[in-house]
Scaffold this active site. Structure first.
Site, mmCIF file in Angstrom:
data_model
loop_
_atom_site.group_PDB
_atom_site.id
_atom_site.type_symbol
_atom_site.label_atom_id
_atom_site.label_comp_id
_atom_site.label_asym_id
_atom_site.label_seq_id
_atom_site.Cartn_x
_atom_site.Cartn_y
_atom_site.Cartn_z
ATOM 1 N N ASP A 81 -37.872 -30.768 -10.418
ATOM 2 C CA ASP A 81 -37.220 -31.139 -9.400
ATOM 3 C C ASP A 81 -35.625 -30.684 -9.622
ATOM 4 O O ASP A 81 -35.183 -30.166 -10.583
ATOM 5 C CB ASP A 81 -37.388 -32.520 -9.466
ATOM 6 C CG ASP A 81 -36.844 -33.214 -8.086
ATOM 7 O OD1 ASP A 81 -36.691 -32.751 -7.030
ATOM 8 O OD2 ASP A 81 -36.909 -34.480 -7.895
ATOM 9 N N LEU A 82 -34.925 -30.922 -8.484
ATOM 10 C CA LEU A 82 -33.532 -30.775 -8.667
ATOM 11 C C LEU A 82 -32.900 -31.688 -8.678
ATOM 12 O O LEU A 82 -31.987 -31.885 -9.858
ATOM 13 C CB LEU A 82 -33.248 -29.619 -7.411
ATOM 14 C CG LEU A 82 -33.759 -28.508 -7.213
ATOM 15 C CD1 LEU A 82 -33.369 -27.862 -5.921
ATOM 16 C CD2 LEU A 82 -33.549 -27.651 -8.217
ATOM 17 N N ASP A 83 -32.284 -32.693 -7.771
ATOM 18 C CA ASP A 83 -31.541 -33.654 -7.698
ATOM 19 C C ASP A 83 -31.851 -34.970 -8.878
ATOM 20 O O ASP A 83 -32.955 -35.235 -9.044
ATOM 21 C CB ASP A 83 -31.601 -34.420 -6.261
ATOM 22 C CG ASP A 83 -31.200 -33.639 -5.358
ATOM 23 O OD1 ASP A 83 -30.213 -32.716 -5.497
ATOM 24 O OD2 ASP A 83 -31.425 -33.845 -4.058
#
Length: 204
Positions: A41-43
């Site tokens: 995932d990023l955030d």
């Protein structure tokens, strides 16, 4: 939290426990298969997303206030009401946050009397401004070092429900590709996960 890793299509349940020494033991309930890729995932996984979201929200509202005189008192609460209205009309819009935002801005401008093409032009401009601020992310050096080291051993893939652009915050060089809810399927944890795993197998 450290970056969360996933195996290639296998959900692995695990439990952490500690002894008096403070050592953390991970108990795996299914053997790991050879890793075909690591997905991230990023955030709030590779960086703290809270400061950039707060600033982006402020700048996005200011842009609309300055874009049209009828919106000079426009606030975040007004924007969220428009989003809710759109979701009630089209529940599936939830799975594409970028399109959902664009349509809310288009609706706000349309209600100021702008024709469809004018509202679309304004929504496009607002989204460009949004993308600029949304990608002003401070990525820790530890994240860069971790991704670089892992990328030397495994293909890396980003899977996200959000609209951050890795290319604009210095992360694109680590990932073979990015899967997004909306263009690539429904938002996590729905069927998007299955689509994401299938895409990983095809592309890696």
């Amino acid at each position: 939290y450290p970056p969360r890793l996933s195996t290639s299509g296998e959900r692995v349940r695990c439990r952490a426990s500690t002894r008096q020494t403070g050592e953390i033991l991970m108990h795996f309930y299914r053997p790991l298969r050879p890793l075909a890729a690591l997905t991230f995932d990023l955030d709030d996984t590779l960086y703290d997303n809270r400061p950039v979201i707060k600033q982006t929200e402020l700048q996005s509202v200011a842009f609309l206030q300055n874009y049209h005189p009828g919106l000079n008192h426009f606030q975040s609460a007004d924007f969220h009401r428009l989003r809710q209205e759109l979701r009630e009309q089209d529940p599936e819009i939830y799975h594409d946050v970028t399109q959902w935002r664009w349509r809310a801005i288009h609706l706000a401008l349309s209600r100021q009397g702008l024709r469809d093409a004018q509202a679309a032009e304004g929504a496009d401009a607002a989204m460009q401004n949004f993308a600029l601020w949304r990608s002003r992310i401070e990525v820790p050096e530890a994240t860069h070092a971790t991704l670089k080291a892992l990328g030397e051993r495994f293909p890396l893939v980003a899977i996200t429900n959000g609209n951050a652009d890795p290319a604009m915050c210095g992360l694109d060089g680590y990932f073979q590709f990015v899967l997004r809810s909306g263009p690539d399927g429904r938002a996590k944890p729905y069927q998007f996960q299955k689509i994401g795993r299938a895409s990983c197998r095809e592309r890696v």
